[in-house]
Design an enzyme around this catalytic site. Structure first.
Site, PDB file in Angstrom:
ATOM      1  N   PRO A 221      36.949  56.512  59.793  1.00  0.00           N
ATOM      2  CA  PRO A 221      35.525  56.834  59.796  1.00  0.00           C
ATOM      3  C   PRO A 221      35.027  57.225  58.412  1.00  0.00           C
ATOM      4  CG  PRO A 221      36.645  57.894  61.633  1.00  0.00           C
ATOM      5  CD  PRO A 221      37.714  57.301  60.770  1.00  0.00           C
ATOM      6  N   GLU A 222      33.831  56.768  58.077  1.00  0.00           N
ATOM      7  CA  GLU A 222      33.204  57.115  56.810  1.00  0.00           C
ATOM      8  C   GLU A 222      32.021  58.038  57.098  1.00  0.00           C
ATOM      9  OE1 GLU A 222      32.689  53.622  54.300  1.00  0.00           O
ATOM     10  OE2 GLU A 222      34.280  52.587  55.383  1.00  0.00           O
TER      11      GLU A 222
ATOM     12  N   LYS B 136      33.623  62.590  54.255  1.00  0.00           N
ATOM     13  CA  LYS B 136      34.311  62.232  55.489  1.00  0.00           C
ATOM     14  C   LYS B 136      34.910  63.444  56.197  1.00  0.00           C
ATOM     15  CE  LYS B 136      35.887  58.005  53.158  1.00  0.00           C
ATOM     16  NZ  LYS B 136      37.071  57.209  52.780  1.00  0.00           N
TER      17      LYS B 136
ATOM     18  N   HIS C 187      45.779  60.350  75.135  1.00  0.00           N
ATOM     19  CA  HIS C 187      46.240  60.885  73.854  1.00  0.00           C
ATOM     20  C   HIS C 187      45.562  62.206  73.509  1.00  0.00           C
ATOM     21  CE1 HIS C 187      48.320  57.105  73.222  1.00  0.00           C
ATOM     22  NE2 HIS C 187      47.200  56.453  73.492  1.00  0.00           N
TER      23      HIS C 187
ATOM     24  N   ARG D 150      46.905  57.728  67.170  1.00  0.00           N
ATOM     25  CA  ARG D 150      47.913  57.506  66.126  1.00  0.00           C
ATOM     26  C   ARG D 150      48.388  58.788  65.452  1.00  0.00           C
ATOM     27  NH1 ARG D 150      44.810  52.314  63.318  1.00  0.00           N
ATOM     28  NH2 ARG D 150      44.849  50.977  65.165  1.00  0.00           N
TER      29      ARG D 150
ATOM     30  N   ARG E  14      44.113  47.220  51.070  1.00  0.00           N
ATOM     31  CA  ARG E  14      42.982  46.968  51.953  1.00  0.00           C
ATOM     32  C   ARG E  14      42.522  45.543  51.712  1.00  0.00           C
ATOM     33  NH1 ARG E  14      41.835  52.016  49.453  1.00  0.00           N
ATOM     34  NH2 ARG E  14      41.660  53.788  50.873  1.00  0.00           N
TER      35      ARG E  14
END
Length: 299
Positions: free
Chosen positions: A2-3, A61, A96, A117, A273
């Site tokens: 997320p940004e 962030k 999770h 994750r 990336r």
């Protein structure tokens, strides 16, 4: 990951649903979720219990929830798949679910940290002395983001010109400008017609101002539609996805026509990336000329 727009959407949800509520109980269901808290899971839970949450804050962030006593804040890093969800007590536990926070009121909702994750996490930190917003000391080095009214455009331009780097690297440098990640960097560069490998030293003040304007523009547009969600891993506190993926001009559009000139968009590997760009609109910088080797002529 997320940004700024995605994290801001979550922050607004926390401000609405969590601020002003007093913690009654904290359950840490997976120790990795609080691994950045040096005291461990039991200490984390004990130190949150009985505290009243202030207004949720964000820098770039990073997201944090200060307490009303202003001495400590809970820092949340969402990582690749972290979610902060406000759920009814009776809602089934997510697969999770890592941390559960219940409150001393009859609202009937609780805060859940879900992370598939487990790259993200929650941690408790001291507040930077004198910081009215409860800024955690762990992120005091993070620069202001471009949507912050206090962001210094002149200082940003000066820093760009002084650094021996390229423009996309600079945009992702969180000590220079925070909140920009791979997606919105590619979008702002496409709008600015700048190649990602353009040296920052070559940017004039008008060009850096234009770039900064496009960064703000694309983030504001993304924020208006809830951010960018490519899968179910990023959602707001109500579990809803963002819709800016439909408006992306560069990121993820390899071989699709450029929306400005029609040339096929390209993707190149970049710092583990990918960078997406138009080869026609965003011309790569010319390689620096190599001076000829000097030849010593014997006398």
């Amino acid at each position: 990951m997320p940004e700024l727009p995605e994290v801001e959407v979550v922050r607004r949800g926390l401000e609405r649903w969590i601020s002003g509520r007093t913690v009654a109980e904290v359950q840490v269901l997976h120790p990795r979720a609080v691994r950045r808290h040096l005291g461990g899971a039991e200490d984390f839970a004990a130190r949150l219990t009985g505290r009243t949450a202030g207004v949720a804050r964000r820098r770039g962030k990073y997201l944090w929830l200060p307490f009303e006593d202003a001495s400590e804040s809970v820092l949340a890093h969402l990582g690749m798949s972290g979610q902060l969800l406000v759920q009814p007590h009776a809602a089934a536990d997510e697969k999770h679910l890592r941390v559960r926070v219940r409150f001393a009121d009859d609202t009937g909702t609780e805060l859940r940290f879900v992370d598939q994750r487990t790259f993200g996490g929650l941690s408790l930190h001291h507040t930077v002395p004198g910081a009215a917003d409860g800024l955690p000391d762990a992120i005091a080095h993070i620069a202001l983001d471009p949507l912050d009214p206090a962001f210094d455009e002149a200082a940003f331009h000066t820093a760009l010109r002084r650094r021996r780097t390229t423009v996309k690297r600079a945009l992702l440098d969180q000590s220079l400008i925070s909140g920009v990640g791979n997606i919105y960097a590619d979008e702002a560069l496409w709008r600015s017609k700048l190649h990602y490998d353009r040296p920052t030293a070559a940017l004039t003040r008008p060009r850096s101002a234009e770039l900064l304007g496009h960064v703000r523009e694309v983030m504001t547009e993304a924020l208006a539609v809830g951010g960018t969600s490519f899968d179910s891993l990023y959602v707001n506190v109500n579990g809803e996805s963002g819709y800016f993926e439909r408006s992306l001009d560069a990121y993820g559009r390899e071989n699709e026509p450029c929306r400005r000139c029609g040339a096929p968009m390209r993707r190149r590997p970049w710092m583990n990336r990918s960078s997406y760009f138009c080869p026609r609109c965003q011309r790569p910088p010319r390689p620096a000329a190599v001076p000829p080797l000097s030849v010593r002529v014997p006398s």
